[in-house]
Design a protein around this motif. Sequence first.
Motif, PDB file in Angstrom:
ATOM      1  N   PHE A   1      67.675  60.735  25.307  1.00 24.81           N
ATOM      2  CA  PHE A   1      68.387  60.809  24.023  1.00 24.81           C
ATOM      3  C   PHE A   1      68.468  62.241  23.515  1.00 24.81           C
ATOM      4  CE2 PHE A   1      67.834  61.242  19.422  1.00 24.81           C
ATOM      5  CZ  PHE A   1      69.052  60.753  18.993  1.00 24.81           C
ATOM      6  N   LEU A   2      67.357  62.972  23.570  1.00 31.31           N
ATOM      7  CA  LEU A   2      67.338  64.340  23.040  1.00 31.31           C
ATOM      8  C   LEU A   2      68.322  65.236  23.798  1.00 31.31           C
ATOM      9  CD1 LEU A   2      63.513  64.850  22.439  1.00 31.31           C
ATOM     10  CD2 LEU A   2      65.297  64.527  20.716  1.00 31.31           C
ATOM     11  N   VAL A   3      68.340  65.107  25.123  1.00 30.68           N
ATOM     12  CA  VAL A   3      69.251  65.935  25.913  1.00 30.68           C
ATOM     13  C   VAL A   3      70.702  65.533  25.656  1.00 30.68           C
ATOM     14  CG1 VAL A   3      69.985  66.488  28.271  1.00 30.68           C
ATOM     15  CG2 VAL A   3      67.547  66.451  27.685  1.00 30.68           C
ATOM     16  N   PHE A   4      70.961  64.226  25.631  1.00 33.34           N
ATOM     17  CA  PHE A   4      72.325  63.726  25.375  1.00 33.34           C
ATOM     18  C   PHE A   4      72.800  64.164  23.991  1.00 33.34           C
ATOM     19  CE2 PHE A   4      75.445  60.620  24.027  1.00 33.34           C
ATOM     20  CZ  PHE A   4      76.169  60.335  25.178  1.00 33.34           C
ATOM     21  N   PHE A   5      71.947  64.002  22.991  1.00 33.46           N
ATOM     22  CA  PHE A   5      72.316  64.290  21.606  1.00 33.46           C
ATOM     23  C   PHE A   5      72.526  65.784  21.386  1.00 33.46           C
ATOM     24  CE2 PHE A   5      70.677  64.989  17.141  1.00 33.46           C
ATOM     25  CZ  PHE A   5      71.839  64.557  16.504  1.00 33.46           C
ATOM     26  N   SER A   6      71.610  66.619  21.861  1.00 34.04           N
ATOM     27  CA  SER A   6      71.731  68.061  21.630  1.00 34.04           C
ATOM     28  C   SER A   6      72.921  68.650  22.386  1.00 34.04           C
ATOM     29  CB  SER A   6      70.434  68.778  22.030  1.00 34.04           C
ATOM     30  OG  SER A   6      70.130  68.569  23.396  1.00 34.04           O
ATOM     31  N   SER A   7      73.149  68.188  23.623  1.00 29.82           N
ATOM     32  CA  SER A   7      74.294  68.689  24.382  1.00 29.82           C
ATOM     33  C   SER A   7      75.601  68.254  23.746  1.00 29.82           C
ATOM     34  CB  SER A   7      74.225  68.189  25.829  1.00 29.82           C
ATOM     35  OG  SER A   7      73.069  68.663  26.483  1.00 29.82           O
ATOM     36  N   GLY A   8      75.643  67.016  23.283  1.00 28.84           N
ATOM     37  CA  GLY A   8      76.842  66.537  22.605  1.00 28.84           C
ATOM     38  C   GLY A   8      77.109  67.287  21.319  1.00 28.84           C
ATOM     39  N   ALA A   9      76.043  67.600  20.573  1.00 25.86           N
ATOM     40  CA  ALA A   9      76.209  68.308  19.303  1.00 25.86           C
ATOM     41  C   ALA A   9      76.848  69.675  19.514  1.00 25.86           C
ATOM     42  CB  ALA A   9      74.854  68.454  18.613  1.00 25.86           C
ATOM     43  N   VAL A  10      76.527  70.341  20.628  1.00 32.59           N
ATOM     44  CA  VAL A  10      77.135  71.644  20.916  1.00 32.59           C
ATOM     45  C   VAL A  10      78.650  71.510  21.055  1.00 32.59           C
ATOM     46  CG1 VAL A  10      77.309  73.514  22.596  1.00 32.59           C
ATOM     47  CG2 VAL A  10      75.069  72.581  22.011  1.00 32.59           C
ATOM     48  N   LEU A  11      79.094  70.456  21.721  1.00 30.87           N
ATOM     49  CA  LEU A  11      80.547  70.277  21.918  1.00 30.87           C
ATOM     50  C   LEU A  11      81.244  69.825  20.643  1.00 30.87           C
ATOM     51  CD1 LEU A  11      82.170  70.795  24.507  1.00 30.87           C
ATOM     52  CD2 LEU A  11      79.688  70.735  24.816  1.00 30.87           C
ATOM     53  N   VAL A  12      80.556  69.095  19.770  1.00 31.53           N
ATOM     54  CA  VAL A  12      81.131  68.788  18.462  1.00 31.53           C
ATOM     55  C   VAL A  12      81.350  70.089  17.692  1.00 31.53           C
ATOM     56  CG1 VAL A  12      80.769  67.644  16.247  1.00 31.53           C
ATOM     57  CG2 VAL A  12      80.114  66.495  18.358  1.00 31.53           C
ATOM     58  N   LEU A  13      80.351  70.961  17.731  1.00 33.60           N
ATOM     59  CA  LEU A  13      80.473  72.268  17.085  1.00 33.60           C
ATOM     60  C   LEU A  13      81.645  73.058  17.644  1.00 33.60           C
ATOM     61  CD1 LEU A  13      76.810  73.586  16.874  1.00 33.60           C
ATOM     62  CD2 LEU A  13      78.408  73.462  14.959  1.00 33.60           C
ATOM     63  N   GLU A  14      81.761  73.074  18.963  1.00 31.59           N
ATOM     64  CA  GLU A  14      82.812  73.860  19.606  1.00 31.59           C
ATOM     65  C   GLU A  14      84.195  73.358  19.217  1.00 31.59           C
ATOM     66  OE1 GLU A  14      84.264  74.931  24.166  1.00 31.59           O
ATOM     67  OE2 GLU A  14      82.200  74.258  23.800  1.00 31.59           O
ATOM     68  N   THR A  15      84.374  72.037  19.213  1.00 30.73           N
ATOM     69  CA  THR A  15      85.676  71.463  18.859  1.00 30.73           C
ATOM     70  C   THR A  15      85.996  71.696  17.393  1.00 30.73           C
ATOM     71  OG1 THR A  15      85.320  69.751  20.545  1.00 30.73           O
ATOM     72  CG2 THR A  15      87.059  69.368  18.929  1.00 30.73           C
ATOM     73  N   ALA A  16      85.000  71.477  16.528  1.00 33.44           N
ATOM     74  CA  ALA A  16      85.224  71.648  15.091  1.00 33.44           C
ATOM     75  C   ALA A  16      85.444  73.111  14.730  1.00 33.44           C
ATOM     76  CB  ALA A  16      84.038  71.084  14.311  1.00 33.44           C
ATOM     77  N   ALA A  17      84.859  74.026  15.514  1.00 38.56           N
ATOM     78  CA  ALA A  17      84.990  75.454  15.204  1.00 38.56           C
ATOM     79  C   ALA A  17      86.443  75.904  15.245  1.00 38.56           C
ATOM     80  CB  ALA A  17      84.153  76.276  16.180  1.00 38.56           C
ATOM     81  N   LEU A  18      87.230  75.357  16.164  1.00 39.39           N
ATOM     82  CA  LEU A  18      88.651  75.717  16.236  1.00 39.39           C
ATOM     83  C   LEU A  18      89.361  75.410  14.925  1.00 39.39           C
ATOM     84  CD1 LEU A  18      89.943  74.685  19.774  1.00 39.39           C
ATOM     85  CD2 LEU A  18      90.203  76.911  18.674  1.00 39.39           C
TER      86      LEU A  18
END
Length: 516
Positions: free
Chosen positions: A29-46
Amino acid sequence: MNPASSDVTVPARPAPATGRALPTGLAAFLVFFSSGAVLVLETAALRLVGPYVGVTLQVTSSVIGIALAAIAYGAWAGGWLADRRDPRTLLAPALVLAGIATAVTLPAVRYAGEVLRGGAATAILLLVALAVFVPAMLLSAVTPMVVKLQLADLRRTGQVVGRLSSIGTLGAVTATLVTGFVLVAALPSTVILLGLAVSLGVTGLALGVWLRRAAGAPVTGPARVSASLAVLGLIGAGLTTVAPNPCDIETAYHCARVEADPGRETGRTLLLNSAEHSYVDLADPTYLEYAYTKWIGAVADVAAPAGRRLDALHLGGGGFTVPRYLTATRPGTDNVVFEIDGGLVELGEEKLGVRQGPDLRAVVGDARMLVADEPAGSRDMVVGDAFGHLVVPWHLATREMAAEIRRVTRPGGVYVQNVIDYPPLRFIRSEVATVAAEFGHVALIAPPAALAGTEGSNFLIVASDAPLPLEAVRARLGRVDPSVTVLDEEALADFVGDALVLTDDYAPVDQLLATA
């Protein structure tokens, strides 16, 4: 004794004991959640930086590049720390701090964006770094810490690392798809980022409490520290409420705002990502404020005298200025508008006087895909006015797209395309060459200074398979915009020179638009 030849060896410093491995489910869960959070950040940053520096290839490349740099440094730092301290003491703080950094990102970008507004490379990189780097780096440190805790049996190193790497990648893929297909369409970027910040903070606090209890240690002290960090995060998030927000609404593609014209009671300006995009007069659809709309109106007035209906196709809706003009001057005109952003259609209906009916139909979708479904020879006039920020989307600027437009246009019909370019005018030259590769007769309308390459401007390409009535067009332009110039034949050939014809295989639009 010579140390170099000595049999005495110095034992390596043992890594700190990590105790029992984390439960497999929790580690995943921790690896899935933290890795996913990075991509949410990347998409939202645009979406977060778009209102200030646009949404161009350079901006997209910056977001991807800086996110990857944050992932690299985060993984390095996380692994380094995991070898020197018990990762159990680091995981919860990393998540809580990532939540705080995510919350603070919103006001930081909005305040800095007002200062860094524009498309300069340095401004783009700085603003994107503010939006992505710190929280992404903190989140990327989680995976190596979890890996360290799972390596209780060195015989299973490959299996553990491979499994967790796979789970992290699946988290990133899942987050990318959910954010792109669901979250961005349903929620403003403010809500997405604040929701992510809260999720990270709550997860970090809960993990800290669980780890302390699992170790049999009291949770009071660490809980106070975590609570203090959570309060700091809430303060950072609260700054968002007073930070300048450039949007009235966020659509799936744009930060959009409608402003009233203080000099014209019924005038309204549509801004997309803080750039002026369209102007309409709610009471007078025949009023054209911007020069390029006057040029389009002049071509339409010559191509079809007032009162004669047209079958018109519009690639890009924006504020629906030109469709409203054609309807007002030519009752019975059939306007079909291809607009990729459904939110703009709704905004137009709400604030810009757009009324769909027999004379105006908006179809939501990508113009390239939709044009392919149009019947051949079905339109008297095609208006190309689609932009991503200030750039014509590359797939709408190619020879293959021009061929589709020529197919749809009736014999004697006309295609007008609005283009924005800046010195040294590489894109407009290539786009004229591209349209001319498909249409037999082409002209270009623009201010003399822009054609001379001394300033940026709108340019209007006019094309047809039949000879263009350019003398009549010049006469009409003389009444609506006397300062403009029309190039055709040899003068246009000299302007274009040996410019590149853009194709689906090679259309470096963003690079051609670069001023440096």
